[in-house]
Enzyme design. Structure first.
Site, PDB file in Angstrom:
ATOM      1  N   ASN A  38     -43.558  11.433 127.640  1.00  0.00           N
ATOM      2  CA  ASN A  38     -42.754  12.639 127.474  1.00  0.00           C
ATOM      3  C   ASN A  38     -41.304  12.244 127.286  1.00  0.00           C
ATOM      4  OD1 ASN A  38     -42.823  15.579 127.348  1.00  0.00           O
ATOM      5  ND2 ASN A  38     -41.640  15.548 129.247  1.00  0.00           N
ATOM      6  N   ASP A  46     -45.986  14.453 125.119  1.00  0.00           N
ATOM      7  CA  ASP A  46     -46.167  14.057 123.723  1.00  0.00           C
ATOM      8  C   ASP A  46     -47.418  13.229 123.520  1.00  0.00           C
ATOM      9  OD1 ASP A  46     -43.118  14.340 124.353  1.00  0.00           O
ATOM     10  OD2 ASP A  46     -43.353  14.713 122.208  1.00  0.00           O
TER      11      ASP A  46
HETATM   12  C1  LIG Z   1     -44.766  21.030 124.059  1.00  0.00           C
HETATM   13  S1  LIG Z   1     -44.411  19.434 124.438  1.00  0.00           S
HETATM   14  C2  LIG Z   1     -42.836  19.191 123.740  1.00  0.00           C
HETATM   15  C3  LIG Z   1     -42.324  17.799 124.001  1.00  0.00           C
HETATM   16  O1  LIG Z   1     -41.714  17.308 122.804  1.00  0.00           O
HETATM   17  C4  LIG Z   1     -40.366  17.012 123.106  1.00  0.00           C
HETATM   18  O2  LIG Z   1     -39.902  15.930 122.388  1.00  0.00           O
HETATM   19  P1  LIG Z   1     -38.946  16.193 121.107  1.00  0.00           P
HETATM   20  O3  LIG Z   1     -38.011  17.312 121.464  1.00  0.00           O
HETATM   21  O4  LIG Z   1     -38.254  14.856 120.912  1.00  0.00           O
HETATM   22  O5  LIG Z   1     -39.871  16.538 119.977  1.00  0.00           O
HETATM   23  C5  LIG Z   1     -40.380  16.715 124.586  1.00  0.00           C
HETATM   24  O6  LIG Z   1     -40.897  15.442 124.877  1.00  0.00           O
HETATM   25  C6  LIG Z   1     -41.266  17.824 125.065  1.00  0.00           C
HETATM   26  O7  LIG Z   1     -41.792  17.657 126.348  1.00  0.00           O
END
Ligand SMILES: CSC[C@H]1O[C@H](OP(=O)(O)O)[C@H](O)[C@@H]1O
Length: 365
Positions: A255, A245
């Site tokens: 992340n 992220d």
């Molecule tokens: C393509 S990176 C996606 C990254 O985002 C997710 O977080 P969230 O589901 O809370 O938006 C997660 O950290 C993933 O690695």
């Protein structure tokens, strides 16, 4: 991703009206495939806040379309600033959100009001198309890592990959980041087995990554988050591939919560730990991830309760923690660069370091 013969992206403009925004309601997956029609910027903000749409690159792209929806009704500069501020407050950790909104502001602030709506849709589409090509190339640059492991194995013996959360096409406009090399390797005939961390508390792994891999025919198994270290100790993991992220100037990686623990276990067991990073996730304004990256704190009920499908098909939420027990819910953690084997980007692979990043992104010095 192809679903019932049709190729879907994770966000698109409605083909019939030409202006409303379509997304999958990811809180309903893997149980039902529901497509939402967003018509106002506030609906976009709600979708991001509630994780109907999630994934660092994807929330940036969807927020960009949220700005376009706002410009349709009020193209004033005051409204542009207001909607960018409101969308920017929805989730603090993924830098892609700020990156996309800054790109929209830059594209629109010098446009005459009467042209802002069209310009906003064009810029949002450009952000989405950029993400598609970026993620496809991440797959190309990550594929050799899996090919090299396969070459050391007996014919037919699978490359064993562990991944955390969801960094597939559901987290991006298409292809995914950490899953992009996995899809390309599978399509190239490389035998794979993917350990899918369930990824408590929102279970993006068990619900989204498993659903994606299952639809694509990639062999996988869902595992408890706490099983990863054990699998590594017993030689069951050849490589860890995760998304991110936010990556800082020195290569620290934010992340999904639990990523840091996997990096520690990987280091202790000599397992390569690679992070797939699109350019929109690089934040050169921040050096020390632990000190400077804001970690989103989400509602405690995401920890004390669990959503699932009952025997009668209803999606229900049940309490899994003792009544009255409080809970704490940090949604991300930071893995220091020293634990990261390398970064897989659309421009190639590099070390998780300032020198490594500048070798691929010299313009970001
Ligand atoms: C393509 S990176 C996606 C990254 O985002 C997710 O977080 P969230 O589901 O809370 O938006 C997660 O950290 C993933 O690695």
């Amino acid at each position: 991703m192809r679903i019932d013969g049709r190729h879907y992206r994770s966000v698109w403009v409605d083909e019939e009206d030409g202006w409303s925004v379509r997304i999958f309601d990811q809180t309903r997956l893997p149980w039902t495939l529901e497509i939402l029609r967003l018509t106002e910027a506030e609906e976009v903000a709600h979708a991001i806040r509630t994780m109907q749409v999630r994934g660092a690159p994807l929330i940036g792209a969807v927020a960009a379309y949220g700005v376009a929806l706002a410009m349709r009704t009020d193209p004033s500069t005051a409204n542009l600033e207001r909607v960018c501020e409101a969308l920017g407050r929805t989730r603090p950790t993924a830098i892609n959100l700020r990156w996309a909104l800054e790109r929209m502001r830059t594209a629109l602030r010098n446009q005459p009001e009467e042209r802002r709506a069209a310009a906003a849709y064009a810029e949002a589409a450009a952000i989405a198309e950029d993400d598609v090509e970026t993620c496809r190339r991440i797959g190309e640059h990550g594929l050799p890592l899996l090919q090299e492991i396969a070459a050391r194995k007996a014919p037919g013996e699978p490359v064993k990959v562990l991944t955390h959360c969801n960094a597939g096409w559901l987290a991006t406009v298409d292809y995914g980041t950490a899953l992009s090399p996995i899809y390309q390797a599978h399509d190239a005939g490389i035998p794979l087995h993917v350990w899918v961390d369930e990824t408590r508390p929102r279970n993006q792994g068990a619900a989204l990554t498993a659903w994606e891999l299952g639809r694509h025919g990639v062999p996988h198994a869902v595992v408890a988050d706490n099983a990863g270290g054990h699998l590594m100790q017993h030689g069951e993991v050849d490589i860890v591939l995760v998304g991110t992220d936010r990556v800082t100037r020195r290569g620290d990686v934010a992340n999904k919560i639990g990523t840091y623990l996997k990096a520690l276990a990987a280091r202790d067991n000599g397992v390569p730990f690679w992070v797939a990073m699109p350019h929109s996730t690089l934040d050169m304004r921040v050096r020390d991830g632990l000190a400077e990256i804001p970690i989103e704190e989400r509602d405690a009920t995401e920890v004390t309760h669990l959503a699932g499908r009952a025997a009668d098909g209803r999606v229900v939420t049940v309490r899994v923690a003792a009544e009255g027990s409080p809970a704490v819910n940090p949604a991300f953690d930071v893995t220091p660069a020293r634990l990261v084997t390398g970064l897989i980007t659309e421009r190639g692979r590099c070390a998780a370091s300032e020198a490594g990043l500048l070798s691929l992104y010299p313009e970001r010095a």
